[in-house]
Design an enzyme around this catalytic site. Structure first.
Site, PDB file in Angstrom:
ATOM      1  N   HIS A  65     -21.804 -50.901  71.681  1.00  0.00           N
ATOM      2  CA  HIS A  65     -21.490 -50.864  73.249  1.00  0.00           C
ATOM      3  C   HIS A  65     -22.925 -50.268  73.866  1.00  0.00           C
ATOM      4  O   HIS A  65     -23.095 -50.513  74.890  1.00  0.00           O
ATOM      5  CB  HIS A  65     -20.826 -49.645  73.189  1.00  0.00           C
ATOM      6  CG  HIS A  65     -19.582 -50.146  72.810  1.00  0.00           C
ATOM      7  ND1 HIS A  65     -18.687 -51.085  73.293  1.00  0.00           N
ATOM      8  CD2 HIS A  65     -18.357 -49.393  72.034  1.00  0.00           C
ATOM      9  CE1 HIS A  65     -17.550 -51.155  72.746  1.00  0.00           C
ATOM     10  NE2 HIS A  65     -17.379 -49.794  71.952  1.00  0.00           N
ATOM     11  N   ASP A  96     -15.200 -55.195  64.903  1.00  0.00           N
ATOM     12  CA  ASP A  96     -14.477 -54.001  65.594  1.00  0.00           C
ATOM     13  C   ASP A  96     -13.539 -54.428  66.690  1.00  0.00           C
ATOM     14  O   ASP A  96     -13.439 -55.601  67.217  1.00  0.00           O
ATOM     15  CB  ASP A  96     -15.749 -53.457  66.429  1.00  0.00           C
ATOM     16  CG  ASP A  96     -15.677 -51.923  66.763  1.00  0.00           C
ATOM     17  OD1 ASP A  96     -15.992 -51.051  66.237  1.00  0.00           O
ATOM     18  OD2 ASP A  96     -15.019 -51.744  68.088  1.00  0.00           O
ATOM     19  N   HIS A 135     -13.089 -53.315  69.434  1.00  0.00           N
ATOM     20  CA  HIS A 135     -13.741 -53.098  70.861  1.00  0.00           C
ATOM     21  C   HIS A 135     -14.727 -54.473  71.114  1.00  0.00           C
ATOM     22  O   HIS A 135     -15.430 -54.564  69.815  1.00  0.00           O
ATOM     23  CB  HIS A 135     -14.395 -52.038  71.020  1.00  0.00           C
ATOM     24  CG  HIS A 135     -13.426 -50.636  71.128  1.00  0.00           C
ATOM     25  ND1 HIS A 135     -13.475 -49.969  69.947  1.00  0.00           N
ATOM     26  CD2 HIS A 135     -12.372 -50.295  71.939  1.00  0.00           C
ATOM     27  CE1 HIS A 135     -12.595 -48.863  70.043  1.00  0.00           C
ATOM     28  NE2 HIS A 135     -12.035 -49.058  71.272  1.00  0.00           N
ATOM     29  N   ASP A 173     -11.866 -50.070  63.205  1.00  0.00           N
ATOM     30  CA  ASP A 173     -10.914 -49.560  64.036  1.00  0.00           C
ATOM     31  C   ASP A 173      -9.841 -50.482  64.605  1.00  0.00           C
ATOM     32  O   ASP A 173      -8.954 -50.244  65.310  1.00  0.00           O
ATOM     33  CB  ASP A 173     -11.603 -49.051  65.196  1.00  0.00           C
ATOM     34  CG  ASP A 173     -12.546 -49.959  66.122  1.00  0.00           C
ATOM     35  OD1 ASP A 173     -12.795 -50.927  65.590  1.00  0.00           O
ATOM     36  OD2 ASP A 173     -13.260 -49.247  66.754  1.00  0.00           O
TER      37      ASP A 173
HETATM   38 ZN   LIG Z   1     -14.718 -49.984  68.218  1.00  0.00          ZN
END
Ligand SMILES: [Zn+2]
Length: 312
Positions: free
Chosen positions: A127, A164, A166, A248
């Site tokens: 991120h 991931d 996200h 995750d």
């Molecule tokens: Zn994540």
């Protein structure tokens, strides 16, 4: 196959408070499962060096470095960068080790010292934007490693595979439109950071993004990978593959709502290994991103490493 694991005790000194899911206990959970599985003795252990400022500045602007280096709190204190990204007194050192692990892993794999490598590192990176830390991430480890491979080792085409849960917004921002990099990812959508979904015809041509709805299970994700990632990766013929390895999307992880299990991470990793062996001399560097259910994280990393090391 020989697989290395790069890490450093400094990565466990960065912490953001007892309440925070991105905790030093994550690396301990991975280590525990490596020992319990018997895998620990089969991996090559390497200590991560510190990344240099020059290596980090290939991806990040000076203001992003200053946001960490110049904002460190004193002993026992925390400095908030955003609502869920904080610094403690050790965060700069930990971030340099995390990026340094990824850079050193590139050097070791390209030198042929090992076939591939996993970086058991925190803070995570995908991120982190070129101009600022964000979302538990300080510096974008996988992007820094990819730029190192391109700029320092002269590679011309590298792939970044991000599994991931996200979207890796920072990585996309770093490489959007850069034809030296192909990024493939799937991510739950809508979900933080609410990026990566482009209007028809406006997606960067080097981004293969697959948004999936909550409650999608591993079988459906595998079908999407077969349909979208693998043809793109084979057509691109990467000379090295990087993995943003977040765990995750596991069904036991409460930070999101996808339904992957260890066998799915093993399957995905094996497909990446096949692509790497076909086009990239087997060269893979994998960097830990998310994964917050400690038991599921440890078990999933073991599955990932067994596939990287081709231990079946
Ligand atoms: Zn994540």
């Amino acid at each position: 196959m020989s697989t290395a694991i790069f890490s450093h005790p400094d990565c466990s000194k960065h912490e953001m408070g007892d309440w925070h899911p991105e905790s030093p206990a994550r690396l301990q959970a991975i280590e525990d499962q490596l020992i319990a599985s018997g895998l620990a003795t089969l991996l090559v252990r390497r200590d991560a060096p510190l990344a240099s400022t020059e290596q980090i500045e290939r991806v990040h602007q000076g203001c992003a470095l200053a946001a960490v280096r110049d904002a460190l709190p004193g002993p026992g204190g925390y400095h908030p960068i955003d609502a869920d990204t904080l610094l403690n007194e050790h965060s700069w050192q930990a971030a340099l080790r995390a990026a340094g692990a990824a850079v050193a892993a590139v050097d070791a794999v390209i030198a042929g010292e090992v076939d591939n490598a996993f970086c058991a590192i925190r803070p995570p990176g995908h991120h982190a934007r070129p101009d600022s830390p964000m979302g538990f991430c300080l510096f974008n480890n996988v992007a820094i490693a990819a730029r190192h491979a391109l700029d320092e080792h002269g590679l011309q085409r590298v792939a970044i595979v991000d599994f991931d849960v996200h979207h890796g917004n920072g990585t996309e921002e770093a490489f959007s439109g850069d034809e030296r990099v192909l990024m493939t990812s799937f991510f739950q959508h809508p979900l933080y950071p609410y990026s990566g979904v482009h209007a028809m015809g406006s997606a960067p041509t080097n981004m293969v993004n697959i948004p999936v709805p909550a409650y999608t299970r591993g079988e459906a994700v595998r079908e999407l990978i077969n349909a979208h990632w693998l043809p793109a990766l084979n057509a691109y013929r990467p000379q090295m593959i990087f993995i943003s390895a977040g765990f995750d999307a596991h069904r036991e992880d409460d930070i999101a709502s996808l339904g992957l299990v260890e066998a799915d991470y093993a399957w995905i990793t094996s497909r990446i290994v096949e692509i790497a062996q076909t086009h990239a001399q087997g060269r893979i560097v994998s960097c830990l991103e998310g994964g917050y259910n400690l038991s599921a994280l440890g078990r999933s990393v073991v599955a990932h490493l067994r596939s990287l090391a081709e231990l079946g």
